[in-house]
Write a protein that holds these residues in place. Sequence first.
Motif, short mmCIF file in Angstrom:
data_model
loop_
_atom_site.label_atom_id
_atom_site.label_comp_id
_atom_site.label_asym_id
_atom_site.label_seq_id
_atom_site.Cartn_x
_atom_site.Cartn_y
_atom_site.Cartn_z
N PHE A 41 3.18 6.93 -5.28
CA PHE A 41 2.94 7.53 -6.59
C PHE A 41 2.20 8.83 -6.38
O PHE A 41 1.27 8.90 -5.61
N ARG A 42 2.63 9.83 -7.11
CA ARG A 42 1.85 11.06 -6.99
C ARG A 42 0.48 10.81 -7.60
O ARG A 42 0.38 10.37 -8.74
N PRO A 43 -0.57 11.02 -6.85
CA PRO A 43 -1.88 10.77 -7.41
C PRO A 43 -2.22 11.80 -8.49
O PRO A 43 -1.77 12.94 -8.43
N GLU A 44 -2.99 11.37 -9.46
CA GLU A 44 -3.45 12.23 -10.55
C GLU A 44 -2.31 13.02 -11.17
O GLU A 44 -2.32 14.23 -11.26
N ARG A 45 -1.28 12.23 -11.56
CA ARG A 45 -0.10 12.87 -12.10
C ARG A 45 -0.41 13.54 -13.44
O ARG A 45 0.01 14.65 -13.69
N ARG A 46 -1.15 12.81 -14.28
CA ARG A 46 -1.43 13.38 -15.60
C ARG A 46 -2.89 13.81 -15.64
O ARG A 46 -3.77 13.09 -16.02
N ASN A 47 -3.09 15.02 -15.20
CA ASN A 47 -4.44 15.49 -15.02
C ASN A 47 -5.07 15.97 -16.31
O ASN A 47 -6.26 16.23 -16.35
N GLY A 48 -4.26 16.13 -17.34
CA GLY A 48 -4.81 16.70 -18.56
C GLY A 48 -5.00 18.20 -18.44
O GLY A 48 -5.83 18.78 -19.15
N ARG A 52 0.83 -1.19 0.00
CA ARG A 52 0.00 0.00 0.00
C ARG A 52 0.87 1.26 0.00
O ARG A 52 0.58 2.23 -0.68
N GLY A 92 -4.17 19.89 -21.69
CA GLY A 92 -5.21 19.65 -22.68
C GLY A 92 -6.42 20.53 -22.44
O GLY A 92 -6.97 21.13 -23.36
N LEU A 93 -6.81 20.63 -21.17
CA LEU A 93 -7.95 21.48 -20.84
C LEU A 93 -7.68 22.92 -21.22
O LEU A 93 -8.54 23.62 -21.75
N VAL A 122 2.15 2.02 -3.32
CA VAL A 122 1.12 2.62 -4.17
C VAL A 122 0.96 4.09 -3.85
O VAL A 122 0.86 4.93 -4.73
N GLU A 123 0.94 4.40 -2.58
CA GLU A 123 0.65 5.78 -2.24
C GLU A 123 1.82 6.72 -2.49
O GLU A 123 1.66 7.93 -2.48
N ILE A 144 -8.14 23.42 -24.86
CA ILE A 144 -9.57 23.49 -25.21
C ILE A 144 -10.13 24.86 -24.87
O ILE A 144 -10.83 25.49 -25.67
N HIS A 145 -9.79 25.34 -23.68
CA HIS A 145 -10.34 26.64 -23.29
C HIS A 145 -9.84 27.75 -24.18
O HIS A 145 -10.59 28.65 -24.56
#
Lengths: 264, 294, 295
Positions: free
Chosen positions: C8-15, C2, C18-19, C5-6, C22-23
């Motif tokens: 890892f940086r969570p939500e590393r590739r948030n996009g 565990r 990309g957002l 797992v933790e 788009i904006h």
Amino acid sequence: MDKLHSLRPVLSVGGLSVSFFQHTVIHNVTMDVPKGGIAVIVGRSGSGKTTLLRAINRLNEEMPGCRTEGQVNLLLDGESVAVYPGRGERSIPVAELRRRVGMVFQTPQVFPVSVYRNLAMPLSVAMGCPRSELDDRVQDALRQADLWNEVSDRLEMPAERLSGGQQQRLCLARALALRPDMLLLDEPTASLDVRAARHVEELLMSLSERLSVIMVSHGLAQSLRLASFLAVMESGTLVRTLDEVAGMEEKDLEKMFEGAQMHP
Amino acid sequence: MKHSIPFLCFRLLTGFSAALVPTMVCVLMGYLLMRGVPVMGKELLFGSTPPLDAVFGRAPVWDGLWPACVGTFWLVVLTMLLALFPGTGCGIFLAELASPLQKKILGAAVDMLAGMPSIVMGLFGFMLILLLRHTILPDANTGLLLAAGCLALLVLPVLAASTREAMNAVPRSLRLAAAASGFSRSQALFHLFLPAAAKGILGGVVLAVGRAAEDTAVILFTGVVANAGLPAGLFGKFEALSFDIYYVSSQYQNQQELLHGFGAAALLLGISCLLLAIARLLEGSFRRKWQGKA
Amino acid sequence: MRNAVESFRPERRNGEAGLAVIHVSVALAAAGMVLLFLMVVAFALPAFLQGGGGGPFSWSWAPGKGEFGILPMVAGSVLMAVLAVVSGWTLGLCLCCWLLAPDRSGKGDVLLRNLVGGMVRVMTAIPTVVYGFAAVFLLTPVIRSGLGGSGFSWLTAAIMLSLLILPTVVLVLQAGLGPRLESVRLAGAAAGLTRLELLWYLVLPSSRSTLISAAVLGFGRAVGDTMLPLMLAGNAPVMPETLLSSLRTLTAHMALVTSNEVGGAAYDSLFMAGLFLLLINGIVSLAIRRMGGRS
């Protein structure tokens, strides 16, 4: 310490109501699911069992017009987590919650990419798993889902070309690859033929030794085969819960539906 | 069963129009192809200039369609460069990210732009040049880039609408599965939904290319001329296939020029139909992919 | 495990990037649209406010005499579009009903309908300038020798315009009427009604908004088209007297004014024409929105 853990419920639901556009789908459900084995929620179609399952990983919120009241607490990694935290309670980001609670749907929902990417993409994108570990974790998950022998030489093939049973096990592997603490299964064998269904059932039995499994089922026979805990839903309310199903037969279960018929 | 007179008339009319419309289209286009196809060939494109010299720009082409083809090609390429991101971005935004109010406003604006006569876009470019001349750039003149900018406005709603539709066609079950795997909304959007919708979006892009290639009214205002040779640069005047056709129809001097006109019309018709066919194929395979999935 | 797992940086590739793209693209597109509306209105406003003799609001276009009225062109545009819609909509409606209602279910019949349906789709791709070119050399001689006049007339252009708007009309109607026909088809078949009878007696009377939005959409396309009136209508800046007289539409007028580079007050009429087209289009798309039809 361990003993204490085993006494705490792995899932506890309190006064849970879910409605879509003011139309109540489940009403005031309260139950505690003990640790160990497979917990099965059984009920007729439209009884709200899928909605109850989706309330656990907040998936109902992906549908329009949803409103949820009440509490759901999960035991994740020995720690109690409030899914719908009230004021002052520690909250958990919804994406993390869903990563730690894997889900498999009624019809296999493989992503329209290769077998390998089906597992690797959630790992690398949603979880940020380093590239060097991807191969190992993909292989590990496929082995756990008993799929490795069948696909190890076809990892780059589009996942849609697998058979139905293989697709469903791939979905299972995708959920397992994220190393969840809990598995939610929504009638996972409903769209499979008998042999493939049995295969998945055996897998679930062996998996349930390591992690909590909560499953919605469409069949009484299957429920009795698998369940260590049984919850019976009827028109949006919880009719009964059973901690012990050994020795019960289908007709005993049928009586609980007040003489109403269920699919075998 | 006894029928009223209006119904009988109606039944007659349906058969009549079913016969009339295809006949008219077939006669018109058949006539065009009959006269246009025989002149197709090296002569039509390059006139008397050796083809290789023309292609590499070593020798000018005087009596062929080559400069017009090159002009249309660059026009389309520039237009798509300018319109691709705004158009598909709008479509994605409308389908995935916009709040209901934003959806209403932007959706209305895109719809309005979609129905806008193309000549208004041309007028817009023309006004832009007048404005520049009177303010900061006295030497400003119409040219390739301006025309492409106006055409980009013209095809923007085409791109936005087809992108929005393709994104909306991504099945809900895939969205649920993505959410259940712990993807955040934007992660799922970029890694799953966009690739899933790619073929549909591409179909829209091809349609937009067709619109940009065929339109005449916009470039009429923004720098097309009949005898510019190859485009001189981003700000230079240019020739275009569609304008050549119009020009020949009103100004032709002799039989040979007229035949060139027929050749150009047949060529443009062929290109348009080809683009439509490609778009249809892409759309078809996009739909097949998602058919039978709840 | 565990812990691993933790880490890892969570939500590393948030996009996020990309957002942002788009904006930015939405902002660009919106800016383009706003600029378009503002420019057209701002350029036309002075001429609009000026009024008086010789201004755009008169019935006489004679640049040599200093008269720059565009009302004949406004009337010309409306007349042209109305004639085109009347014929195009009628043909489109009948064709659509024919496509929806095969009276025999033989294989050849189905094939024929698929073929015609496919042709309607191909028609959406035919460039207007190609239509115009073909008509100049085929339709105008026919009109000239058959009905008299120069051949370049209101009628000629309207015929081609109705062909131009026909696929739009057919596709809108098909999308609207098709599902409604399907929903009553079984019940109708049980009552012994053919599809065509169902269409005439049940579906059409209850589909007013679909019928109207098809007509409005066709009108919008017919008013906005430039090349067909320019190439086929003769372009005389006067009110037409008969179907065979020549007329000039707003769009053709704009194209002619720019190519002749008259300058000055003539440009004012150009901007006014642009504003008129913008307004007509605005009303059309508002009307479509009101009726909930698709555009």
